[in-house]
Every structure is written in structure tokens, then in C-alpha cells.
Motif scaffolding. Structure first.
Motif, short mmCIF file in Angstrom:
data_model
loop_
_atom_site.label_atom_id
_atom_site.label_comp_id
_atom_site.label_asym_id
_atom_site.label_seq_id
_atom_site.Cartn_x
_atom_site.Cartn_y
_atom_site.Cartn_z
N ALA A 267 0.07 -4.19 4.07
CA ALA A 267 -1.00 -3.22 4.26
C ALA A 267 -0.67 -2.28 5.41
N GLU B 252 0.83 -1.19 0.00
CA GLU B 252 0.00 0.00 0.00
C GLU B 252 0.88 1.25 0.00
N THR C 58 -6.08 -0.25 -1.65
CA THR C 58 -6.00 -0.95 -0.38
C THR C 58 -5.69 -2.43 -0.57
N THR D 252 -3.96 0.24 5.96
CA THR D 252 -5.28 -0.25 6.34
C THR D 252 -5.25 -1.43 7.31
#
Length: 338
Positions: A258, A200, A217, A261
Motif C-alpha cells: 500500500a 496499489e 486501495t 494509502t
């Protein structure tokens, strides 16, 4: 070649922060300079690079890594930049660091890898991570402001031939830029025996232009990949930043990092050393500890160790990108080291 030799960090007292996280992974930036001008990282004209006198010498890098591996329990060292292949005499430096016993890897844009992979492997480098955001020459040139895709592909081939395995390929998806290539990138990696990872995008560009709405995402990445591949959850290996999924019917895996998120701060085991000798506890840290000043001021290893432990003891719980009071670090990614 895939792990740290027995005994790396074995005699050291663990490097622990106030949340009980044990730090065993050190990222060492060898230069802030880069030979690309990626649009999501820096402006077309580049940045004001560090003066050479401010960059750690080979002897200083080796000494700090020796303290880390011998006294602080560090068992994995990742060489980063900027672009680390721009560091003069890199194979010799790699050989000296490899002799300290940690698992040794390197993150690169791959442009100079075709001519250096064999020498780096011979010197003791275990594996490489290569950044590659697109397979389309025109798009690569637009993204990086350099027409060098062929060099990167040649570098990947050379890394695999040199035994720098697993060769990992890192891509940063950006909405409306390269997010239509995710499955193609994974297919390319599978066909060549590379390990694909999607990351990301993070607010670490020098321009301050990061836009959360343009960030693809992890959930979107997996949905796009799922249109072509059947993905089986494989978990997160140890404290690695990437969650992994196995491609059904194969032994191959794909990773997704990630950081925004699905932050993994609670299990973070990394510390970072910038090219000018500043210790950082996080990519998003707003404070640094000056180890270069200690080195050049004549401090002994005991004092350097104490300063390192004190710095890590102050590490916060996480980066808080989603918080209203989040403050971007003063340095961009190229000056921090990945």
C-alpha cells in the motif's frame, strides 16, 4: 536458497541516512526497454529508450554491486527493468552478481521466463517476482497490448520447476479494469503454490494519466478478498514493503503493498540504481546521483563509496504522494526500475 549467504555485507559499515534508516536492499535496473505496453505504464508506441552507450555494461554493473555488497552493507539485490530478461547474456551477469554473496532476485513480466528460468537458477538467482494483472486472455491483451498470457503462465510454471521459490505474483488492481479478479488471482496463486501480492497503483506512468480515483486501495483489496477467504493478519516481515495476511487454515499468505494509502517510508531500506547508472533514494525521487560518470571518469572505489553514502545521507523522510506540493519524478517506472 532463500537468504543471503553468511558474511554478505558483514565487513561493511552500514549505509545510513539522516533519519537512522539502514539500507540493505539494492534494486538494479538492467534496461529501460520492455516488450509489453501496459496501459497503466506507457503509451502504445512505447518510449524513447536509452541509447546503448548510456546503459551500464556488465562490468560496470558488477563493480557497483561489488561496492554495495562489500563496502556498504547491501545484503539483497533485486534485478529489475524495464524487462530485465531482455538484457543480453543475463545468465552470465546473474552468475557474476551471485558470486558477490547477496540474496539475488529478479522482477519480470514473465514472457521470457519459460526459456530462461533454469539457466538463471543454475547461475545463482534465488527467486522471481512475476507481474500478472489478469487471468483472462482477452483482458491481458487489452491491458498489455500484447497477446502473451500463455507465455507468462508457462514462465511461472518454469520458475517453480527451477526452484526459484517462493515464486511471487504481483498484480496492480485498477478500478473498472481488473478489480473484479482479485479473489480469482489469489485462488490461482494458492492452487499453484505461488505467493500473491497486490500493489496499489502509483503515479509513475509515462503518460501522467494516473488517477487516484481509479486506484484500488489496500482496504478495498482486503475487503474483496475477505468475501471468499478468511484472512488472518501476519504483519510485515522485516522491512518488506508488503503487509501480509495468512489464509486461515493454511500456511499460505497474501501480501498487499500500500505505497499510497499506507506508506512504509519510515522503515525503507532500499536504494535504486537505474540502467544508466543513476542512484535514486526513492521511486519518487526528483534528484539522482551520477555513479556512471564516476565509473567512466576513472574514480576509485573509495570515491564511489563516498558519493553513494553522501547521496543516501540526503534521503528525505518519505514520498509525500498525498501532499499538495507532491511532484512526480521525471522518469516513469520503466526507466527507474521497480
Amino acid at each position: 536458497m532463500g537468504g543471503a549467504p553468511p558474511g554478505a555485507g558483514a565487513a561493511a559499515r552500514p549505509l545510513v541516512d539522516r533519519f537512522g534508516r539502514v539500507h540493505t536492499d539494492l534494486r538494479v535496473s538492467l534496461t529501460d526497454r520492455c516488450n509489453l505496453r501496459c496501459t497503466y505504464c506507457m503509451p502504445a508506441e512505447g518510449l524513447a529508450w536509452l541509447p546503448r552507450a548510456e546503459v551500464l555494461t556488465d562490468d560496470e554493473v558488477v563493480r557497483l554491486v561489488r561496492v554495495a555488497t562489500g563496502r556498504l552493507g547491501i545484503t539483497a539485490v533485486r534485478l529489475t527493468g524495464g524487462e530485465p530478461l531482455l538484457r543480453r547474456g543475463l545468465p552470465a551477469l546473474v552468475g557474476r552478481i551471485a558470486g558477490l554473496g547477496a540474496e539475488l532476485s529478479l522482477t519480470t513480466n514473465g514472457i521470457g521466463l519459460a526459456r530462461t528460468a533454469s539457466a538463471l537458477a543454475t547461475a545463482g538467482l534465488h527467486r522471481v517476482n512475476v507481474s500478472l494483472d489478469t487471468l483472462r486472455p482477452e483482458r491481458y491483451a487489452a491491458l498489455t497490448r500484447r497477446d502473451r498470457l500463455a507465455d507468462v503462465l508457462a514462465g511461472l510454471t518454469a520458475a517453480r520447476a527451477a526452484g526459484l521459490a517462493p515464486v511471487k505474483v504481483n498484480a496492480v488492481p485498477v478500478r473498472g479494469v481488473n478489480d473484479d479478479e482479485l479473489a480469482d488471482l489469489l485462488e490461482f496463486a494458492l492452487a499453484h503454490g505461488y505467493r500473491m501480492r497486490f500493489i496499489e497503483s502509483m503515479p509513475l506512468d509515462a503518460q501522467g494519466a494516473w488517477d487516484r480515483d481509479r486506484m484500488v486501495t489496500a482496504a478495498e483489496v482486503l475487503a474483496r478478498l475477505g468475501e471468499r477467504f478468511e484472512l488472518v493478519p501476519a504483519g510485515r516481515p522485516g522491512h518488506a514493503p508488503a503487509e501480509e495476511w495468512r489464509i486461515a487454515g493454511t500456511d499460505a499468505v497474501v501480501g498487499v503493498i500500500a505505497s499510497v494509502t499506507r506508506p512504509f517510508c519510515g522503515g525503507c531500506d532500499r536504494v535504486r540504481l537505474t540502467a544508466d547508472g543513476q542512484l535514486r533514494n526513492c521511486l519518487f525521487a526528483t534528484e539522482e546521483s551520477d555513479l556512471r560518470a564516476l565509473l567512466r571518469g576513472g574514480a576509485g572505489d573509495d570515491r564511489i563509496e563516498a558519493a553513494w553514502r553522501a547521496a543516501v545521507a540526503r534521503k528525505g523522510p518519505g514520498h509525500a504522494i498525498g501532499a499538495a506540493d507532491f511532484v512526480r519524478p521525471d522518469r516513469p517506472m520503466s526507466a527507474i526500475g521497480g
